[in-house]
Design an enzyme around this catalytic site. Structure first.
Site, PDB file in Angstrom:
ATOM      1  CB  SER A 219      18.256  13.989  -4.263  1.00 20.37           C
ATOM      2  OG  SER A 219      16.995  14.525  -4.497  1.00 20.37           O
ATOM      3  CG  HIS A 361      16.928  15.190  -9.360  1.00 23.80           C
ATOM      4  ND1 HIS A 361      17.332  16.187  -8.505  1.00 23.80           N
ATOM      5  CD2 HIS A 361      16.599  14.126  -8.576  1.00 23.80           C
ATOM      6  CE1 HIS A 361      17.242  15.753  -7.259  1.00 23.80           C
ATOM      7  NE2 HIS A 361      16.805  14.506  -7.281  1.00 23.80           N
TER       8      HIS A 361
HETATM    9  C1  GTR Z   1      11.917  14.201  -4.276  1.00 22.95           C
HETATM   10  C2  GTR Z   1      11.864  15.247  -3.207  1.00 22.95           C
HETATM   11  C3  GTR Z   1      13.130  16.047  -3.206  1.00 22.95           C
HETATM   12  C4  GTR Z   1      14.378  15.207  -3.399  1.00 22.95           C
HETATM   13  C5  GTR Z   1      14.174  13.939  -4.209  1.00 22.95           C
HETATM   14  C6  GTR Z   1      15.222  12.849  -4.077  1.00 22.95           C
HETATM   15  O1  GTR Z   1      10.754  13.482  -4.384  1.00 22.95           O
HETATM   16  O2  GTR Z   1      10.758  16.070  -3.435  1.00 22.95           O
HETATM   17  O3  GTR Z   1      13.192  16.865  -2.059  1.00 22.95           O
HETATM   18  O4  GTR Z   1      15.015  14.949  -2.224  1.00 22.95           O
HETATM   19  O5  GTR Z   1      12.970  13.346  -3.955  1.00 22.95           O
HETATM   20  O6  GTR Z   1      15.712  12.559  -3.004  1.00 22.95           O
HETATM   21  O7  GTR Z   1      15.517  12.256  -5.103  1.00 22.95           O
END
Ligand code: GTR
Length: 380
Positions: A219, A361
């Site tokens: 991420s 995710h």
């Molecule tokens: C979210 C963000 C993403 C991603 C994520 C993370 O809130 O919008 O770009 O990087 O965090 O790091 O888990």
């Protein structure tokens, strides 16, 4: 619209998104690998510095030093040597340091290849005592496959909330009297800088092969691992796990998280100039397929998750596809297909790897298994 015209319109829309991308080979397009390395690669890298990640004021500081603060050859029931190393530096704003945690496999041939995780989750995910274990960093599995399992916590380089840039690397090196310039480095570049300093340490130690290190992040950590791999060609393999917007996903698609949104929610991640592109993705002189192409001819792996629409899995896949022509200059196969694979069907036959995992995710045991398989091809 009848069915036929609707289909035609959809087809055109899909095509235009690829055609409108800046040419991955640069301007004018590189015709040979020599030309790419001499002219278009440096130009592309500059565009990413100027417009997205910012310029780091320093590479390896002359005063960089390493101090082993813990060494335990009996870690993981004797299977690994745990080393905790303090990496210290100083500059005009004072001193800074961060901790590297590394498990070096005792049985593996030395120097050993390894995986360096830029950790952006809670510290218990990278517990050096191994009382707490998590698939986010399956250190035992990494070691059992013959690799060094290394990690550091991103917050020790630059805290993930700081708008004043008055801690970590920024406090030590930033000298911007008055207004911070639009191309000054920001948080993500600070984390990537830390990954490069770990490589400096690995270059100084006989048991780790600094020329065979994969840098990996999830991420926001994946955005940082991509920037580390792009800005430091010593990384042999770069892995982006669900990195999404301003990571592997193409910005021009405007799917999932948008540039304007990321700049609003996380204004400290990227440089000031990046704010110019809020809702103006089409005016960016680059797109994220070019970030992936900066790894060539080194190996790179992009992974998505099926329920991670926020990161635009298809945009991540297409960026990997469109990085291909640069690999071809080197006589290498990129991804080897333009068709998105089914879930849980990794593509690993070229220098660019890709998979889309079923689920949300996250960085999971399944993801790591694919990265270790890809490493067996490119790091051993
Ligand atoms: C979210 C963000 C993403 C991603 C994520 C993370 O809130 O919008 O770009 O990087 O965090 O790091 O888990």
């Amino acid at each position: 619209m009848n069915l036929k015209t609707t289909f035609l319109a959809l087809l055109l829309a899909a095509h235009s998104s690829a055609q409108d991308l800046p040419n991955v080979l640069g301007t004018p397009p590189a015709a040979t690998k020599e030309e790419w390395l001499k002219t278009q690669r440096p130009q592309t890298l500059e565009l990413f510095k100027e417009n997205i990640f910012g310029r780091a004021p320093i590479g390896k500081p002359a005063n960089l030093s390493f101090k082993t603060i813990k060494e335990d050859p009996t870690a993981m029931e004797g299977k690994a040597t745990l080393k905790i190393v303090e990496i210290s530096y100083s500059g005009p704003g004072g001193d800074g340091k961060f901790k590297l945690i590394a498990f070096i496999p005792n049985k593996a041939q030395k120097p050993a290849p390894g995986y360096l995780l830029i950790c952006n989750r809670d510290r218990e995910n990278i517990d050096p005592t191994r009382e707490k274990k998590d698939d986010f960093w399956p250190a035992e599995t990494i070691v059992s496959r013959g690799y060094v399992a290394a990690t550091f916590h991103n917050s020790e380089l630059s805290t993930d909330s700081d708008l004043n840039f008055d801690n970590g690397v920024h406090k030590v090196f930033d000298q911007y009297p008055g207004k911070r310039p639009g191309d000054a480095w920001a948080t993500i570049a600070g984390w990537a800088w830390g990954a490069s300093r770990v490589l400096d340490y690995f270059e100084s130690t006989p048991d780790v092969d600094a020329s065979k290190i994969a840098v990996i992040g999830h991420s926001r950590g994946g955005k940082a691992s991509l920037w580390a791999g792009a800005s430091d060609p010593r990384f042999a393999l770069t892995i982006s796990n669900n990195s999404g917007c301003t990571g592997a996903a193409l910005a021009r698609r405007r799917k999932g998280e948008l540039v304007a949104r990321i700049n609003k929610s996380f204004p400290h991640w990227f440089c000031g100039n990046y704010k110019k592109y809020n809702d103006k993705e089409n005016t960016l002189p680059i797109d994220q397929h070019q970030l992936i192409a900066l790894m060539a001819p080194r190996a790179v792996y992009v992974a998505s998750a099926s329920k991670d629409a926020w990161a635009d899995p298809e945009g991540e896949f297409l960026a990997a596809v469109h990085a291909g022509p640069v690999y071809q200059l080197f006589g290498l196969k990129g991804l080897g297909t333009k068709t998105m694979p089914a879930n849980d069907t990794p593509l690993q036959s070229g220098s660019i790897g890709y998979h889309i995992r079923s689920g949300k995710h996250d960085l999971t045991a399944y993801d790591w298994e694919q990265y270790l398989n890809f490493g067996d091809i490119h790091l051993k």
